[in-house]
Scaffold this motif. Structure first.
Motif, PDB file in Angstrom:
ATOM      1  N   LYS A  25     -26.751 -32.046  57.392  1.00  0.00           N
ATOM      2  CA  LYS A  25     -25.104 -33.041  57.394  1.00  0.00           C
ATOM      3  C   LYS A  25     -24.885 -33.572  57.829  1.00  0.00           C
ATOM      4  O   LYS A  25     -24.116 -34.499  57.982  1.00  0.00           O
ATOM      5  CB  LYS A  25     -24.002 -31.735  57.277  1.00  0.00           C
ATOM      6  N   LYS A  26     -25.158 -33.727  59.774  1.00  0.00           N
ATOM      7  CA  LYS A  26     -25.352 -33.916  61.057  1.00  0.00           C
ATOM      8  C   LYS A  26     -26.399 -35.282  61.016  1.00  0.00           C
ATOM      9  O   LYS A  26     -25.847 -36.360  61.156  1.00  0.00           O
ATOM     10  CB  LYS A  26     -25.834 -33.166  61.899  1.00  0.00           C
ATOM     11  N   ILE A  28     -26.949 -36.328  57.751  1.00  0.00           N
ATOM     12  CA  ILE A  28     -26.660 -37.468  56.760  1.00  0.00           C
ATOM     13  C   ILE A  28     -24.802 -38.387  57.388  1.00  0.00           C
ATOM     14  O   ILE A  28     -25.209 -39.962  57.352  1.00  0.00           O
ATOM     15  CB  ILE A  28     -25.761 -37.032  55.585  1.00  0.00           C
ATOM     16  N   ARG A  29     -24.527 -37.730  57.877  1.00  0.00           N
ATOM     17  CA  ARG A  29     -23.548 -38.666  58.936  1.00  0.00           C
ATOM     18  C   ARG A  29     -24.110 -39.283  59.905  1.00  0.00           C
ATOM     19  O   ARG A  29     -22.948 -40.848  59.532  1.00  0.00           O
ATOM     20  CB  ARG A  29     -22.333 -37.200  59.366  1.00  0.00           C
ATOM     21  N   ASN A  30     -24.806 -38.996  60.707  1.00  0.00           N
ATOM     22  CA  ASN A  30     -25.249 -40.432  61.539  1.00  0.00           C
ATOM     23  C   ASN A  30     -25.767 -41.394  60.694  1.00  0.00           C
ATOM     24  O   ASN A  30     -26.034 -42.830  61.345  1.00  0.00           O
ATOM     25  CB  ASN A  30     -26.166 -39.682  62.252  1.00  0.00           C
ATOM     26  N   LYS A  32     -24.601 -42.544  57.818  1.00  0.00           N
ATOM     27  CA  LYS A  32     -23.724 -42.967  57.234  1.00  0.00           C
ATOM     28  C   LYS A  32     -22.519 -44.523  58.299  1.00  0.00           C
ATOM     29  O   LYS A  32     -21.753 -44.484  57.847  1.00  0.00           O
ATOM     30  CB  LYS A  32     -22.696 -42.114  56.976  1.00  0.00           C
ATOM     31  N   LEU A  33     -22.874 -44.154  59.031  1.00  0.00           N
ATOM     32  CA  LEU A  33     -22.428 -44.542  60.564  1.00  0.00           C
ATOM     33  C   LEU A  33     -22.505 -46.212  60.362  1.00  0.00           C
ATOM     34  O   LEU A  33     -21.958 -46.838  60.770  1.00  0.00           O
ATOM     35  CB  LEU A  33     -23.207 -43.959  62.271  1.00  0.00           C
ATOM     36  N   GLN A 291     -23.962 -48.886  65.155  1.00  0.00           N
ATOM     37  CA  GLN A 291     -22.897 -49.076  63.920  1.00  0.00           C
ATOM     38  C   GLN A 291     -22.930 -50.212  63.318  1.00  0.00           C
ATOM     39  O   GLN A 291     -22.626 -50.444  62.191  1.00  0.00           O
ATOM     40  CB  GLN A 291     -21.161 -48.414  64.426  1.00  0.00           C
ATOM     41  N   TRP A 295     -27.465 -48.812  56.926  1.00  0.00           N
ATOM     42  CA  TRP A 295     -27.739 -47.321  57.221  1.00  0.00           C
ATOM     43  C   TRP A 295     -29.044 -47.391  56.804  1.00  0.00           C
ATOM     44  O   TRP A 295     -29.168 -46.526  56.642  1.00  0.00           O
ATOM     45  CB  TRP A 295     -26.308 -46.732  56.219  1.00  0.00           C
ATOM     46  N   GLY A 340     -24.163 -39.755  67.787  1.00  0.00           N
ATOM     47  CA  GLY A 340     -23.830 -38.297  67.132  1.00  0.00           C
ATOM     48  C   GLY A 340     -23.266 -37.331  67.472  1.00  0.00           C
ATOM     49  O   GLY A 340     -22.151 -37.024  67.325  1.00  0.00           O
ATOM     50  N   ASP A 344     -19.615 -34.840  67.632  1.00  0.00           N
ATOM     51  CA  ASP A 344     -18.951 -34.182  68.045  1.00  0.00           C
ATOM     52  C   ASP A 344     -18.931 -33.321  68.507  1.00  0.00           C
ATOM     53  O   ASP A 344     -17.660 -33.038  68.997  1.00  0.00           O
ATOM     54  CB  ASP A 344     -21.012 -33.369  67.877  1.00  0.00           C
ATOM     55  N   GLY A 348     -15.160 -35.515  66.603  1.00  0.00           N
ATOM     56  CA  GLY A 348     -15.438 -36.228  64.717  1.00  0.00           C
ATOM     57  C   GLY A 348     -14.694 -37.766  65.245  1.00  0.00           C
ATOM     58  O   GLY A 348     -15.214 -38.415  64.487  1.00  0.00           O
TER      59      GLY A 348
END
Length: 435
Positions: A25-26, A28-30, A32-33, A291, A295, A340, A344, A348
């Motif tokens: 999950k982390k 995928i989050r990164n 998607k930045l 950023q 992606w 990331g 955290d 968030g």
């Protein structure tokens, strides 16, 4: 108490898979930045690339020795761990070699796994020798000091231990050794344990069994912190890889439309274009931090295997320039991880840390050393595109900071003033004919 082993196994499985899910999950989050990028085209070709490059290892074997050894490790490790399914069922339900009811087929399968385990051991030993004894040049670059070097060795040790545990587990399992087939390799290891009591053999077999499955769970969660994350990401990365010609530059639509307007003799240069006539001007031209990249480019960074094929193929690097395409990808991943962790630590939300990819990780000198020859892109065995990141950061330097090298600024000024890269007036362009 009879259910205690099953309970402990279930807890280990839940913790191992749970922590792995958290890291995914982390991850995928990164990723998607990054900026949005449409890669929904040519699905047939994308599936073909994934099958040929990620599954079929077609680009890996272009270097025959390393490629062949990698295929052995890849195929062996994947196939051998099919046995993990049996271990999970046995661990949860308290059974022992539940698939042994398949009879001779089971023996053939496990026998094949044992042969592959030995081949994997041989390949891993050769890989270790190449890194630590022969010391191939591409493993000695500056970016391969410290953790990257240790990581490469740690994963080799992991594989050796897991394969040895697998063979020991089979060699000390009296039920398995009593089968007519299957103990192709372990039958030669079993004599090492002659003289041990049945209880001692059972203890050794159970210890190897537990260490094997726990080792696999640890290995699974280690992937997130290792270059071997490519084991999982090579498949999506090759699917979303670039399909257009390697030399094709991605133009900004807003700039393209403005140039077209300037070249249109019938256009009113003072007219305000309608919103539908031109693309929205981006907030920033090019990229200075992770950023600003797409992606897909961030996925590339996480997929990097650090094999160094890109750097060893780079003509700029060969001639002593600071540029290393491998370092570009490693720096991008390191900066993305830093961002990331910042998110955290701040509930968030990203708080400006005064750093960015350009300058703090990658220097202007590295970027301008690139000849844009695409050798790095062609060499990568998992379709990573370091050049696209280099070009986006160059775009930022030129369009946002006007920080291009003097030679390039002179050329662009000549094109603007003279219609050519040379410092000659258009009226004098044909004077050489008279000479």
């Amino acid at each position: 108490m009879s259910y205690l082993p099953q309970i402990l196994f279930a807890l280990a499985l839940i913790l191992g898979v749970g922590y792995f899910t958290r890291n995914v999950k982390k991850l995928i989050r990164n990723i998607k930045l990054g900026q949005d990028k449409d890669v929904s085209d040519n699905k047939g070709e994308r599936w073909k690339n994934m099958a040929m490059i990620a599954l079929g290892q077609s680009k890996m074997v272009k270097r025959p020795i390393a490629g062949f050894l990698h295929v052995i490790v890849y195929v062996g490790f994947v196939i051998i761990n099919i046995e993990v399914l049996e271990i999970i069922i046995d661990g949860l339900f308290g059974t022992h070699r539940i698939f042994s009811s398949m009879g001779s087929l089971y023996g053939i399968l496990i026998g094949s796994f044992e042969i592959l385990a030995v081949l994997v051991l041989v390949a891993v030993i050769v890989f270790w020798l190449r890194r630590n004894v022969i010391k191939l040049k591409r493993f000695l670059s500056a970016e391969m000091k410290g953790w990257p070097k240790n990581d490469g060795n740690i994963i080799l040790y992991f594989e050796v231990v897991l394969m040895c545990l697998f063979l020991t587990m089979n060699a000390t399992d009296l039920q398995f050794q009593a089968m007519d087939s299957g103990n192709v390799i372990s039958q030669f290891i079993a004599p090492w344990f002659e003289g041990f009591s049945e209880n001692t053999l059972h203890l050794i077999e159970r210890t190897a069994w537990w260490l094997h499955i726990l080792g696999i769970l640890v290995f699974l969660n280690y992937l997130y912190f290792s270059k071997h994350l490519h084991i999982l990401l090579a498949f999506p990365n090759t699917y979303y890889g670039k399909l257009t010609p390697k030399g094709q530059f991605s133009n900004l639509e807003s700039v393209t439309n403005e140039v077209k307007l300037m070249m249109d003799p019938n256009a009113d240069p003072f007219a305000v274009p309608e919103a539908t006539d031109t693309a929205e001007v981006p907030a920033k031209f090019g990229a200075s931090d992770v950023q600003d990249l797409s992606w897909v480019q961030l996925l590339n960074a996480y997929t990097c295997t650090e094999c160094g094929r890109c750097t060893s193929s780079c003509p700029a690097n060969m001639t002593g320039k600071k540029l290393s395409p491998r370092k570009i990808m490693m720096d991008t991943r390191d900066r993305l991880e830093e961002v990331g962790k910042n998110i955290d630590a701040n509930g968030g939300e990203f708080k400006d840390d005064g750093k960015q990819l350009l300058g703090d990780y990658i220097t202007n000198e590295e970027l301008w050393a690139c000849t844009t020859c695409n050798a790095c892109v062609e060499a990568c065995p998992v379709s990573i595109d370091p050049l696209s990141i280099i070009l986006e950061m160059r775009r930022y330097l030129v369009m946002e900071q006007s920080a291009a090298p003097m030679e390039l600024n002179n050329m662009m000024s000549n094109i603007e003033n003279n219609g050519a890269p040379w410092p000659y007036n258009q009226m004098d362009r044909l004077n050489w004919v008279n000479e």
